[in-house]
Motif scaffolding. Sequence first.
Motif, PDB file in Angstrom:
ATOM      1  N   VAL A   1       0.833  -1.211   0.000  1.00 14.13           N
ATOM      2  CA  VAL A   1       0.000   0.000   0.000  1.00 14.13           C
ATOM      3  C   VAL A   1       0.869   1.263   0.000  1.00 14.13           C
ATOM      4  N   MET A   2       2.052   1.182   0.631  1.00 15.66           N
ATOM      5  CA  MET A   2       2.946   2.351   0.718  1.00 15.66           C
ATOM      6  C   MET A   2       3.701   2.635  -0.575  1.00 15.66           C
ATOM      7  N   GLU A   3       3.890   1.599  -1.379  1.00 15.80           N
ATOM      8  CA  GLU A   3       4.810   1.657  -2.523  1.00 15.80           C
ATOM      9  C   GLU A   3       4.587   2.862  -3.445  1.00 15.80           C
ATOM     10  N   ALA A   4       3.377   2.988  -3.991  1.00 17.56           N
ATOM     11  CA  ALA A   4       3.144   4.031  -5.001  1.00 17.56           C
ATOM     12  C   ALA A   4       3.273   5.451  -4.436  1.00 17.56           C
ATOM     13  N   PRO A   5       2.677   5.747  -3.263  1.00 15.42           N
ATOM     14  CA  PRO A   5       2.853   7.111  -2.734  1.00 15.42           C
ATOM     15  C   PRO A   5       4.327   7.482  -2.561  1.00 15.42           C
ATOM     16  N   ILE A   6       5.166   6.519  -2.129  1.00 10.22           N
ATOM     17  CA  ILE A   6       6.594   6.819  -1.903  1.00 10.22           C
ATOM     18  C   ILE A   6       7.306   7.042  -3.243  1.00 10.22           C
ATOM     19  N   TYR A   7       7.085   6.124  -4.194  1.00  9.70           N
ATOM     20  CA  TYR A   7       7.877   6.178  -5.425  1.00  9.70           C
ATOM     21  C   TYR A   7       7.282   7.089  -6.487  1.00  9.70           C
ATOM     22  N   VAL A   8       5.957   7.189  -6.522  1.00  9.86           N
ATOM     23  CA  VAL A   8       5.336   8.013  -7.562  1.00  9.86           C
ATOM     24  C   VAL A   8       5.104   9.434  -7.057  1.00  9.86           C
ATOM     25  N   LYS A   9       4.563   9.532  -5.832  1.00 12.22           N
ATOM     26  CA  LYS A   9       4.230  10.870  -5.314  1.00 12.22           C
ATOM     27  C   LYS A   9       5.333  11.452  -4.435  1.00 12.22           C
ATOM     28  N   LYS A  10       6.415  10.680  -4.256  1.00 14.19           N
ATOM     29  CA  LYS A  10       7.547  11.127  -3.420  1.00 14.19           C
ATOM     30  C   LYS A  10       7.090  11.502  -2.007  1.00 14.19           C
TER      31      LYS A  10
ATOM     32  N   ILE B   1      -7.604  -2.563  -3.276  1.00 11.46           N
ATOM     33  CA  ILE B   1      -8.423  -1.344  -3.181  1.00 11.46           C
ATOM     34  C   ILE B   1      -7.699  -0.299  -2.330  1.00 11.46           C
ATOM     35  N   ALA B   2      -7.143  -0.737  -1.191  1.00 11.28           N
ATOM     36  CA  ALA B   2      -6.393   0.197  -0.333  1.00 11.28           C
ATOM     37  C   ALA B   2      -5.220   0.781  -1.107  1.00 11.28           C
ATOM     38  N   ARG B   3      -4.557  -0.059  -1.887  1.00 17.29           N
ATOM     39  CA  ARG B   3      -3.397   0.401  -2.655  1.00 17.29           C
ATOM     40  C   ARG B   3      -3.806   1.460  -3.686  1.00 17.29           C
ATOM     41  N   ALA B   4      -4.939   1.248  -4.339  1.00 20.98           N
ATOM     42  CA  ALA B   4      -5.414   2.245  -5.310  1.00 20.98           C
ATOM     43  C   ALA B   4      -5.784   3.549  -4.599  1.00 20.98           C
ATOM     44  N   LEU B   5      -6.408   3.429  -3.422  1.00 25.88           N
ATOM     45  CA  LEU B   5      -6.816   4.624  -2.674  1.00 25.88           C
ATOM     46  C   LEU B   5      -5.620   5.405  -2.134  1.00 25.88           C
ATOM     47  N   ALA B   6      -4.491   4.731  -1.960  1.00 27.32           N
ATOM     48  CA  ALA B   6      -3.298   5.392  -1.403  1.00 27.32           C
ATOM     49  C   ALA B   6      -2.816   6.535  -2.289  1.00 27.32           C
TER      50      ALA B   6
END
Length: 245
Positions: free
Chosen positions: A103-112, A152-157
């Motif tokens: 769930v943390m992956e995309a916010p860290i790598y995409v949204k910094k 779903i949680a991952r998409a919402l992140a």
Amino acid sequence: MNNGIMINVEKLNKTFGDLHVLKDIDMTVKQSEVVCLIGASGSGKSTLLRCINFLELKDSGLVMIGGEKIEKETHDLNEVRAKVGMVFQHFNLFPHKTVLENVMEAPIYVKKCPKEEAKMEARALLKKVGLSDKEDVYPSKLSGGQKQRVAIARALAMKPEIMLFDEPTSALDPELVGEVLATMKELAEEGMTMVVVTHEMGFAREVADWAVYMHEGRIVEVGHPEQLFSNPKEERTKNFLDSVL
């Protein structure tokens, strides 16, 4: 926002080789609306979702998100996808990462997003989908329904403005479908704009603001679920519903 219109599709066409999959599709979805797409397999529902999320690029027509006309020449499609979350039939979780890390992956790598902030938000989302006790577990140890709720949680992140669901329950055992639909219902109640490809007619009837019946790449009928399911205007719609209800 353009009068609260979140998605506007006009005269959308998509072909794969000789196969004309989407034929002059027109559709408008307003803020906080839940729209269910129904129809037989191969009618173009999933392709329509993928065109709205730009995983497939249209051949012709117009796709507007939040009042903005999106073209691959003028927009960073990854940025657009961050606003339009997508949940697939198969969960696509990273097997080597825990539930929390997924769930943390995309916010860290995409949204910094800073790691601690991402972790806090991921925990809040896992609580929301009822999986707080699974944060350190790897996907292989989860049931299908649990995996889908993590997805779903991952998409919402990514804090999307729109959520697209492509048959999110069709790969699940029947007894696990309810928990995923309950999570989606909650999102609908909170006002998330949602477009859902589904075979769950009960869900469509209960949650959708309106339903769209597609057949062979065209929209055949659009209506309030109660009207569409109880009293369809088109013979094709009636035949399809007779076969599934």
